[in-house]
Design a protein around this motif. Structure first.
Motif, PDB file in Angstrom:
ATOM      1  N   THR A  85     -12.013  57.722 131.086  1.00  0.00           N
ATOM      2  CA  THR A  85     -13.303  57.319 131.642  1.00  0.00           C
ATOM      3  C   THR A  85     -13.189  56.078 132.524  1.00  0.00           C
ATOM      4  O   THR A  85     -13.881  55.969 133.530  1.00  0.00           O
ATOM      5  N   GLN A  86     -12.314  55.159 132.170  1.00  0.00           N
ATOM      6  CA  GLN A  86     -12.193  53.936 132.961  1.00  0.00           C
ATOM      7  C   GLN A  86     -11.514  54.176 134.299  1.00  0.00           C
ATOM      8  O   GLN A  86     -11.809  53.499 135.284  1.00  0.00           O
ATOM      9  N   SER A 231     -29.617  49.061 116.512  1.00  0.00           N
ATOM     10  CA  SER A 231     -29.390  48.503 117.846  1.00  0.00           C
ATOM     11  C   SER A 231     -28.744  47.124 117.795  1.00  0.00           C
ATOM     12  O   SER A 231     -28.106  46.700 118.769  1.00  0.00           O
ATOM     13  N   GLN A 234     -24.739  47.146 118.363  1.00  0.00           N
ATOM     14  CA  GLN A 234     -24.064  47.387 119.637  1.00  0.00           C
ATOM     15  C   GLN A 234     -23.475  46.118 120.255  1.00  0.00           C
ATOM     16  O   GLN A 234     -22.316  46.129 120.706  1.00  0.00           O
ATOM     17  N   ASN A 238     -19.473  45.460 121.251  1.00  0.00           N
ATOM     18  CA  ASN A 238     -19.048  45.033 122.586  1.00  0.00           C
ATOM     19  C   ASN A 238     -18.197  43.774 122.519  1.00  0.00           C
ATOM     20  O   ASN A 238     -17.138  43.668 123.158  1.00  0.00           O
ATOM     21  N   ALA A 257     -21.471  59.698 130.445  1.00  0.00           N
ATOM     22  CA  ALA A 257     -22.718  58.929 130.301  1.00  0.00           C
ATOM     23  C   ALA A 257     -22.512  57.698 129.425  1.00  0.00           C
ATOM     24  O   ALA A 257     -22.958  56.604 129.750  1.00  0.00           O
ATOM     25  N   SER A 258     -21.824  57.876 128.290  1.00  0.00           N
ATOM     26  CA  SER A 258     -21.569  56.763 127.380  1.00  0.00           C
ATOM     27  C   SER A 258     -20.538  57.168 126.341  1.00  0.00           C
ATOM     28  O   SER A 258     -20.506  58.322 125.891  1.00  0.00           O
ATOM     29  N   LEU A 259     -19.712  56.216 125.957  1.00  0.00           N
ATOM     30  CA  LEU A 259     -18.748  56.436 124.873  1.00  0.00           C
ATOM     31  C   LEU A 259     -19.292  55.948 123.543  1.00  0.00           C
ATOM     32  O   LEU A 259     -18.590  55.990 122.533  1.00  0.00           O
ATOM     33  N   HIS A 260     -20.528  55.496 123.527  1.00  0.00           N
ATOM     34  CA  HIS A 260     -21.123  54.995 122.300  1.00  0.00           C
ATOM     35  C   HIS A 260     -22.172  55.965 121.754  1.00  0.00           C
ATOM     36  O   HIS A 260     -22.787  56.733 122.505  1.00  0.00           O
ATOM     37  N   GLN A 261     -22.326  55.912 120.431  1.00  0.00           N
ATOM     38  CA  GLN A 261     -23.328  56.719 119.726  1.00  0.00           C
ATOM     39  C   GLN A 261     -23.154  58.203 120.011  1.00  0.00           C
ATOM     40  O   GLN A 261     -24.123  58.968 120.120  1.00  0.00           O
TER      41      GLN A 261
END
Length: 415
Positions: A85-86, A231, A234, A238, A257-261
């Motif tokens: 992703t990066q 929340s 998070q 980070n 979209a996101s690597l979280h949750q």
């Protein structure tokens, strides 16, 4: 492929297809939508009577991994997912992320050897406190030790993530809290400062222990205990370099979209990987020339996702006079193909029947094949009442060697 069962060598069979490998399709296999399937496991057992929503048999796990191997899935560790992703690279054609929660000893005893033999990789999120106790005390434990974890990490097959140090509801013996406040969720009336001190210090302890004892330089993955999101967590992830996190809700993940949750699929005895990721493909009729000890014949086949699939009884008929002959039976009670290697095959008259000349959409079998007393998950399709396998898969099961000669575009089989 799986472990090749080499039992005898006697004849050379040459197989080559006369059709093009183009215009093939597999639903669910393309990465155009950037989706990722994440599988969730916990504990494994050899006792079918001990299975539950969190525990499956070691054999079921092996069949799951064999399915992924047979159909060409690419396992991704968090570090690999982050790198993709990066650098803005596309996901592999069939990406999958295999995760374990909690850090049970069975992950080392049962899962680790299967991962090695099938070429799969897994991420294990551990409860640091449990691992520390299992390593430093003589108390009975069902947890991994740091020594076992370090061995798995050094192999490159396993990456370790955090499942907290000791916030998996230890006050309730690891079970759901009666008040509904689980894992890293904020306590009633807890201030942001108090939360940061309590949960942040726990996360840091978890990360420090993992890097100290495993040789793993970074901890990139966090699995929310009980899938309970908050929340306030998070920012802590980070700040501590956690770039990937998962919940327990069901669904496909979208790493772009996101690597979280990210959501995951819980695998149980009722929900196998072969049914979850059942392949839908286009089968193209093919005419294959086959040479057996100098005698040439035509073997009906289908081209599916770039591979020749042949009817199992046609292959049995082909090899019935060789030292690698095998028997084929259909168990009507369990709807299962049963193979017995190095056994005489009795023709049924249904071999080498003409096939339909039309392309069709087909689905992979979700049930394993019974071969020589054990179950194996191999790439197979049922088309018009016949079971079609890749020759290499049948060779692995029945004891003949299959090799691909890229220069002549020929499949070489030694039986």
């Amino acid at each position: 492929m799986g472990i090749v069962l080499i039992k005898r060598v006697a004849a050379i069979i040459t197989l080559f297809s006369m059709v093009s490998l183009s215009t093939l399709g597999t639903a669910g296999a393309a990465s155009a939508n950037n989706s990722l399937t994440i599988l969730m496991y916990h504990d494994l057992t050899n006792d079918p009577g001990q299975t539950n929503s969190m525990t499956i048999t070691a054999d079921r796990f092996r069949l799951d991994m064999e399915f992924l191997q047979e159909f060409g899935f690419t396992p991704l560790l968090p570090a690999e997912l982050v790198a993709i992703t990066q650098s803005k690279q596309q996901l592999p054609a069939k990406p999958v992320m295999i995760t374990f929660d909690d850090g049970y000893h069975s992950n080392y005893e049962y899962a680790y050897p299967v991962l090695q033999s099938t070429g799969m990789k897994a991420t294990i999120s551990v409860i640091g406190h449990n691992i520390h106790l299992a390593t430093t005390t003589d108390a009975p434990s069902n947890s991994l030790t740091w020594e076992e974890i370090a061995e798995m990490v050094s192999s490159g097959v396993v990456e370790i993530g955090s499942h907290t140090y000791n916030l998996h509801n230890p006050q309730y013996d690891g079970y759901n809290a009666p008040n509904g406040i689980n894992g890293v969720m904020r306590l009633s009336g807890e201030s942001a400062k108090a939360y940061r001190l309590r949960v942040g210090s726990d996360l840091q302890t978890s990360i420090q222990l993992i890097t100290q004892h495993t040789g793993q330089q970074k901890v990139l993955y966090f699995s929310y205990p009980f899938g309970a999101y908050d929340s306030w967590m998070q920012p802590l992830l980070n700040e501590n370099g956690i770039l990937v996190s998962t919940l327990t809700k069901t669904g496909k993940a979208n790493p772009a979209a996101s690597l979280h949750q990210m959501p995951r699929y819980r695998i149980t005895m009722q929900q196998s990987v072969s049914s979850l990721l059942r392949q839908t493909s286009v089968a193209i009729p093919a005419i294959a020339n086959v040479s057996v000890n100098g005698n040439t014949t035509i073997l009906p086949a289908y081209q599916i996702d770039g591979n020749n699939y042949v009817r199992v009884r046609d292959v049995a008929m082909l090899l019935k006079d060789t030292q690698s002959s095998f028997d084929v039976q259909w168990n009507q009670n369990v709807k299962q193909v049963e193979l017995k290697s190095f056994s005489p095959y009795t023709p049924t008259g249904k071999e080498n029947k003409p096939m339909s000349g039309e392309r069709r959409t087909v689905q992979s079998l979700t049930d394993p094949t019974f071969a020589d007393g054990s179950l194996h998950m191999v790439a197979a399709y049922n088309i018009d009442g016949h079971t079609y396998y890749k020759l290499r898969s049948l060779g692995d099961l029945c004891g003949f060697l299959v090799a691909w000669d890229g220069i002549s575009q020929t499949v070489m089989v030694t039986a």
